[in-house]
Design a protein around this motif. Sequence first.
Motif, mmCIF file in Angstrom:
data_model
loop_
_atom_site.group_PDB
_atom_site.id
_atom_site.type_symbol
_atom_site.label_atom_id
_atom_site.label_comp_id
_atom_site.label_asym_id
_atom_site.label_seq_id
_atom_site.Cartn_x
_atom_site.Cartn_y
_atom_site.Cartn_z
ATOM 1 N N TRP A 199 0.832 -1.195 0.000
ATOM 2 C CA TRP A 199 0.000 0.000 0.000
ATOM 3 C C TRP A 199 0.875 1.258 0.000
ATOM 4 N N HIS A 200 0.603 2.144 -0.954
ATOM 5 C CA HIS A 200 1.303 3.432 -1.008
ATOM 6 C C HIS A 200 2.815 3.202 -1.013
ATOM 7 N N ALA A 201 3.235 2.164 -1.740
ATOM 8 C CA ALA A 201 4.629 1.722 -1.655
ATOM 9 C C ALA A 201 5.590 2.568 -2.477
ATOM 10 N N ASP A 202 5.067 3.388 -3.390
ATOM 11 C CA ASP A 202 5.936 4.110 -4.316
ATOM 12 C C ASP A 202 5.557 5.578 -4.446
ATOM 13 N N GLY A 203 4.960 6.114 -3.381
ATOM 14 C CA GLY A 203 4.658 7.534 -3.373
ATOM 15 C C GLY A 203 3.269 7.915 -3.814
ATOM 16 N N ALA A 204 2.484 6.943 -4.276
ATOM 17 C CA ALA A 204 1.109 7.214 -4.690
ATOM 18 C C ALA A 204 0.190 6.215 -4.004
ATOM 19 N N PRO A 205 -1.067 6.570 -3.761
ATOM 20 C CA PRO A 205 -1.984 5.614 -3.140
ATOM 21 C C PRO A 205 -2.251 4.427 -4.052
ATOM 22 N N GLY A 206 -2.733 3.372 -3.458
ATOM 23 C CA GLY A 206 -3.025 2.159 -4.200
ATOM 24 C C GLY A 206 -2.071 1.045 -3.835
ATOM 25 N N PHE A 207 -2.477 -0.190 -4.142
ATOM 26 C CA PHE A 207 -1.660 -1.373 -3.906
ATOM 27 C C PHE A 207 -0.886 -1.724 -5.171
ATOM 28 N N VAL A 208 0.430 -1.928 -5.034
ATOM 29 C CA VAL A 208 1.186 -2.489 -6.152
ATOM 30 C C VAL A 208 0.766 -3.948 -6.329
ATOM 31 N N TYR A 209 1.015 -4.476 -7.527
ATOM 32 C CA TYR A 209 0.579 -5.841 -7.860
ATOM 33 C C TYR A 209 1.472 -6.897 -7.203
ATOM 34 N N THR A 210 2.791 -6.759 -7.368
ATOM 35 C CA THR A 210 3.710 -7.765 -6.831
ATOM 36 C C THR A 210 4.951 -7.096 -6.249
ATOM 37 N N THR A 211 5.642 -7.857 -5.376
ATOM 38 C CA THR A 211 6.930 -7.429 -4.847
ATOM 39 C C THR A 211 7.922 -8.588 -4.964
ATOM 40 N N ASP A 212 9.202 -8.258 -4.805
ATOM 41 C CA ASP A 212 10.177 -9.334 -4.711
ATOM 42 C C ASP A 212 10.205 -9.846 -3.269
ATOM 43 N N TRP A 213 11.179 -10.697 -2.955
ATOM 44 C CA TRP A 213 11.167 -11.356 -1.649
ATOM 45 C C TRP A 213 11.736 -10.495 -0.542
ATOM 46 N N SER A 214 12.157 -9.270 -0.877
ATOM 47 C CA SER A 214 12.532 -8.303 0.154
ATOM 48 C C SER A 214 11.446 -7.251 0.347
ATOM 49 N N GLY A 215 10.376 -7.340 -0.434
ATOM 50 C CA GLY A 215 9.278 -6.383 -0.320
ATOM 51 C C GLY A 215 9.362 -5.219 -1.283
ATOM 52 N N THR A 216 10.338 -5.202 -2.172
ATOM 53 C CA THR A 216 10.462 -4.130 -3.162
ATOM 54 C C THR A 216 9.459 -4.338 -4.287
ATOM 55 N N PRO A 217 8.678 -3.319 -4.659
ATOM 56 C CA PRO A 217 7.707 -3.500 -5.746
ATOM 57 C C PRO A 217 8.360 -3.961 -7.041
ATOM 58 N N LEU A 221 -4.900 0.141 -13.169
ATOM 59 C CA LEU A 221 -4.415 1.510 -13.207
ATOM 60 C C LEU A 221 -2.896 1.489 -13.288
ATOM 61 N N ASP A 222 -2.323 2.544 -13.856
ATOM 62 C CA ASP A 222 -0.871 2.635 -13.858
ATOM 63 C C ASP A 222 -0.404 3.146 -12.493
ATOM 64 N N PRO A 223 0.907 3.278 -12.263
ATOM 65 C CA PRO A 223 1.373 3.711 -10.942
ATOM 66 C C PRO A 223 0.912 5.103 -10.531
ATOM 67 N N ALA A 224 0.441 5.905 -11.484
ATOM 68 C CA ALA A 224 -0.113 7.220 -11.166
ATOM 69 C C ALA A 224 -1.635 7.180 -11.060
ATOM 70 N N ASN A 225 -2.208 5.972 -11.010
ATOM 71 C CA ASN A 225 -3.652 5.765 -10.854
ATOM 72 C C ASN A 225 -4.460 6.255 -12.044
#
Length: 414
Positions: free
Chosen positions: A291-309, A365-369
Amino acid sequence: MSDQGLSGTPPDDAWLDAECRRLLDFGRRVAHPLGGAAWLDDEGAPDLSRPVHTWITSRMVHVHGLGALLGVEGCTPIATAALDGLRTTLRDAEHGGWFGAIGSDGEPEGTAKSCYDHAFVMLAASTATVAGLPGADDLLAEATQVFERRFWDEDLGRVFDEWDRTWSEAAPYRGLNSTMHSLEAMLAVGDATGDTSWHRRAGRLAGLVVDLAPAYDGRLPEHFGPDWSVDLELNRDRPDDPFKPYGATVGHGLEWSRLLLHVEAALAAEAPPGLLETSRLLFDRAVADGWHADGAPGFVYTTDWSGTPVVRQRMHWVAAEGIAAAAALHRRTGEEAYARRYAEWWAYAAEHLLDRERGSWHHELDPANRPHASVWPGKPDLYHAVQATLLPRLPLAPGLARALALSQGRSAPA
């Protein structure tokens, strides 16, 4: 329908009911001329250039069956038409079970038999049976028989992911996505039939996640070999695969968080230990990573095994599952933190996902929603969004169809 009040407070039941009906209205044109349900475009028109998919057909039976139980006008014939596609067009009359999809020429597109598809057939048949749709009882009997015989591994308490058309050879891949939807379907079958052995099977599948989640800090591995050895690298080169993406899938962490609470409620004293604790862990990890992982609201789809989107697109179904998981955890615990998340995510959905002009929700949505379509073109799926409008209004057990039937005064199965 106004969105007034969604900026800081949760929607009331009247708003949720209106949104549910708006979604169902979008799906009124879903019947495909070949039988089953069509893939819908952005405006709700059938996209006949695409195959008829078993998973979409099953989900449309399910949601319009729920609409029928709610008394929504027109839902019964829509659900019945889609159900007939499962009984005819999509069914393999020669070898049994269901094809994944049928092309415009009426021939199967690929002949593999997938657990994912068959789990959704069971869910559809369960909801249709509770709703009293014609032919549903026979479909449910056939679907459960096929699933028990072909996909359920009684010794391990797990599922096979895929077979060839003739059921001669199982694919080596094992997957947590098909496991998750098998669990969901098992709960629904138990509710529809009164056979609680299905609930106990769901409990065995839940045990896999109770073991996996703490071992990977709440990020669930999705992909496994034939011996259920974890494969953390699958599809690293295709990270946005719609069904088998690389890494941890944020939405599945949220979906599993909710489903574990349904298992706990269904089994009561027979529930395996650790379900609530694992539900909390999965929820907290999904929120922290996604949630809000990259500066914008919304959930990213996937992350790697350290939690990076990894894939930063916002999928509508992830937000819907976040809403439903927050509602379930609030119902289970009474803790206000979950209610705040629930209100926050509905506000996000109302601002970014609900398409007031053309109907339904933007699926991606894209990363900018902004609306996007690299993974999910069109709007083929009402399932997650409809359930997000219903789950907050109903108990954790029984499941949606049986709970709606009981709320309408229909009797439970004998």
